[in-house]
Design a protein around this motif. Structure first.
Motif, PDB file in Angstrom:
ATOM      1  N   VAL A 219     -19.761  97.514  33.797  1.00  0.00           N
ATOM      2  CA  VAL A 219     -20.449  97.583  32.510  1.00  0.00           C
ATOM      3  C   VAL A 219     -21.945  97.547  32.788  1.00  0.00           C
ATOM      4  O   VAL A 219     -22.379  97.200  33.893  1.00  0.00           O
ATOM      5  CB  VAL A 219     -20.051  96.419  31.567  1.00  0.00           C
ATOM      6  N   GLU A 220     -22.758  97.869  31.782  1.00  0.00           N
ATOM      7  CA  GLU A 220     -24.214  97.869  31.953  1.00  0.00           C
ATOM      8  C   GLU A 220     -24.878  97.075  30.835  1.00  0.00           C
ATOM      9  O   GLU A 220     -24.676  97.361  29.656  1.00  0.00           O
ATOM     10  CB  GLU A 220     -24.756  99.300  31.944  1.00  0.00           C
ATOM     11  N   LEU A 221     -25.656  96.070  31.230  1.00  0.00           N
ATOM     12  CA  LEU A 221     -26.498  95.371  30.259  1.00  0.00           C
ATOM     13  C   LEU A 221     -27.797  96.164  30.163  1.00  0.00           C
ATOM     14  O   LEU A 221     -28.645  96.093  31.045  1.00  0.00           O
ATOM     15  CB  LEU A 221     -26.776  93.930  30.705  1.00  0.00           C
ATOM     16  N   VAL A 222     -27.939  96.924  29.095  1.00  0.00           N
ATOM     17  CA  VAL A 222     -29.120  97.770  28.933  1.00  0.00           C
ATOM     18  C   VAL A 222     -30.356  96.903  28.755  1.00  0.00           C
ATOM     19  O   VAL A 222     -31.402  97.139  29.363  1.00  0.00           O
ATOM     20  CB  VAL A 222     -28.940  98.725  27.738  1.00  0.00           C
ATOM     21  N   TYR A 223     -30.244  95.889  27.910  1.00  0.00           N
ATOM     22  CA  TYR A 223     -31.311  94.899  27.729  1.00  0.00           C
ATOM     23  C   TYR A 223     -30.731  93.706  26.993  1.00  0.00           C
ATOM     24  O   TYR A 223     -29.652  93.784  26.392  1.00  0.00           O
ATOM     25  CB  TYR A 223     -32.504  95.476  26.954  1.00  0.00           C
ATOM     26  N   GLY A 224     -31.447  92.583  27.033  1.00  0.00           N
ATOM     27  CA  GLY A 224     -31.032  91.412  26.283  1.00  0.00           C
ATOM     28  C   GLY A 224     -30.378  90.340  27.129  1.00  0.00           C
ATOM     29  O   GLY A 224     -30.664  90.190  28.323  1.00  0.00           O
ATOM     30  N   GLU A 225     -29.480  89.577  26.513  1.00  0.00           N
ATOM     31  CA  GLU A 225     -28.844  88.434  27.169  1.00  0.00           C
ATOM     32  C   GLU A 225     -27.352  88.424  26.875  1.00  0.00           C
ATOM     33  O   GLU A 225     -26.924  88.630  25.744  1.00  0.00           O
ATOM     34  CB  GLU A 225     -29.482  87.123  26.705  1.00  0.00           C
ATOM     35  N   ALA A 226     -26.558  88.154  27.914  1.00  0.00           N
ATOM     36  CA  ALA A 226     -25.107  88.133  27.762  1.00  0.00           C
ATOM     37  C   ALA A 226     -24.501  87.079  28.676  1.00  0.00           C
ATOM     38  O   ALA A 226     -24.973  86.851  29.789  1.00  0.00           O
ATOM     39  CB  ALA A 226     -24.510  89.505  28.076  1.00  0.00           C
TER      40      ALA A 226
END
Length: 391
Positions: A219-226
């Motif tokens: 998966v790809e975290l494009v931006y932000g927080e997870a």
């Protein structure tokens, strides 16, 4: 009388995913009546068992209920100097070592600041964030997900608070969806492999509708927080799990970790909660062990590894913001994402003052700002058209 030991056991069983249906129902009823139980920190509950066994349980529970009610009429955002932080953290967010409060209540609550009514621009309405997201499908169409609205497809369904994907035959494994969380939002994503991903405000994640069995899940975290609770590779024919971010890659087999990569931050923060991860920065690799955080400086391309209090890094997913030795501008930045407002520091001298504090996320911003003002951190504040002006 509520048996706190039994409730603590239910919380631990929930963490281990071994709750029966009846136990789940019982815990949910208890949480509905006493919302603070949602902030319980499991490891501290375990440490508190010995203390618990020595207490007058009825008297202790009555004391807890009384103190919780008293705190509802006090500051919702309590700042403490570093010497008091260990007590403040327990008082504000752990209530979790439930019986310990009975012994330490005088210490923990003695410095609480009294709240006075605040005045916010009458034309400004600023509410706490809520469960909401935008789902972008493979064909480019957009679906709004929010409380009160349900959504169903061949392999996904949402109740407005989370979305769950299921692996199904005939569903194209090359199709990707995007889940975008706006400012003032949060959402829970259950991927088709069983991995759970909590997404914070102002976050976007790209993910496949289905995973190919036996191949690396990505998966790809494009931006932000997870926050990722990854389904172990043993359930997927040894297939690992990779989180891509434009400046780094994280390879895991089955673990829990938090990744923070906001567009307006100069660092990417990766905090490991359980298990082990391998991080790749450009041409270098770095392993993390639990309770370590990797700070990747985007300006220098250097990585620093440090041991941290994990709860301060991940409490946001459980409805609490926890700050330890954080400058005011970072605290306000977190609040601005959750309550969806802009900020202007007219007094630059207060930007870097460091404080410890905690905040239950469902409280009003006006109460929080009064707490900060009463503590003497700022001289005054004002909201104008959803812009917070600090003086």
């Amino acid at each position: 009388m509520n048996d706190v030991f039994y409730i603590a056991v239910l919380k631990i069983k929930k963490k281990l995913n071994v709750l029966s249906y009846s136990e789940k129902t019982e815990l949910e009823k208890f949480q509905g009546k006493y919302s603070f139980i949602n902030k319980v920190k499991i490891k501290n509950v375990i440490k508190g068992f010995d203390i618990y066994s020595k207490l007058d349980k009825d008297k202790a529970w009555e004391s807890i209920e009384n103190k919780i009610q008293e705190e509802k009429d006090k500051d919702v955002f309590i700042f403490y100097r570093k010497t008091m932080y260990k007590y403040a953290a327990v008082a504000a967010i752990l209530v979790g070592v439930l019986m310990t409060i009975y012994y330490f209540k005088d210490i923990m609550f003695q410095n609480a600041v009294q709240v006075s009514p605040s005045i916010v621009n009458s034309n400004t309405v600023i509410l706490p964030g809520t469960d909401k997201a935008t789902l972008t499908l493979e064909d480019g169409s957009v679906v709004a997900l929010e409380k009160g609205n349900s959504y169903h497809t061949q392999n996904a369904q949402s109740n407005g608070e989370e979305i769950v994907y299921k692996n199904k035959e005939g569903v194209d494994k090359d199709k990707f969806n995007y889940l975008t969380i706006p400012r003032g939002g949060q959402f829970l994503l259950n991927l088709s492999d069983g991995t759970k991903v909590w997404l914070n405000s102002e976050t976007q994640l790209k993910f496949p509708v289905n995973f190919v069995e036996g191949k690396t899940r990505s998966v790809e975290l494009v931006y932000g927080e997870a926050y990722f609770d990854v389904s172990p590779s043993s359930k997927h024919k040894g297939a690992g799990f990779t989180v891509l971010q434009k400046n780094q890659q994280i390879h895991v087999l089955g673990t829990e970790f938090n990744l923070k990569a906001y567009s307006d931050d100069s660092n990417i923060y990766t905090t490991l909660v359980e298990g082990k991860v391998e991080m790749q920065f450009n041409n270098s690799k770095q392993n993390l062990i639990p309770s370590q955080r990797a700070d990747f400086d985007l300006k220098t391309n250097k990585v620093k590894i440090a041991k941290v209090d994990v709860y301060n890094e991940i409490s946001w997913k459980d409805g609490v913001f926890s700050f330890e030795e954080k400058p005011l501008y970072e605290i306000i930045k977190v609040l601005s994402r959750w309550y969806d407002f802009e900020v202007v520091f007219q007094n630059q001298n207060i930007r870097n003052q460091k404080f410890n504090g905690s905040l239950i996320k469902d409280r009003g911003i006006d109460e929080i700002m009064v707490s900060i003002k009463n503590y003497g951190i700022i001289n005054s504040y004002e909201f104008k058209n959803k812009t917070l002006i600090l003086r």
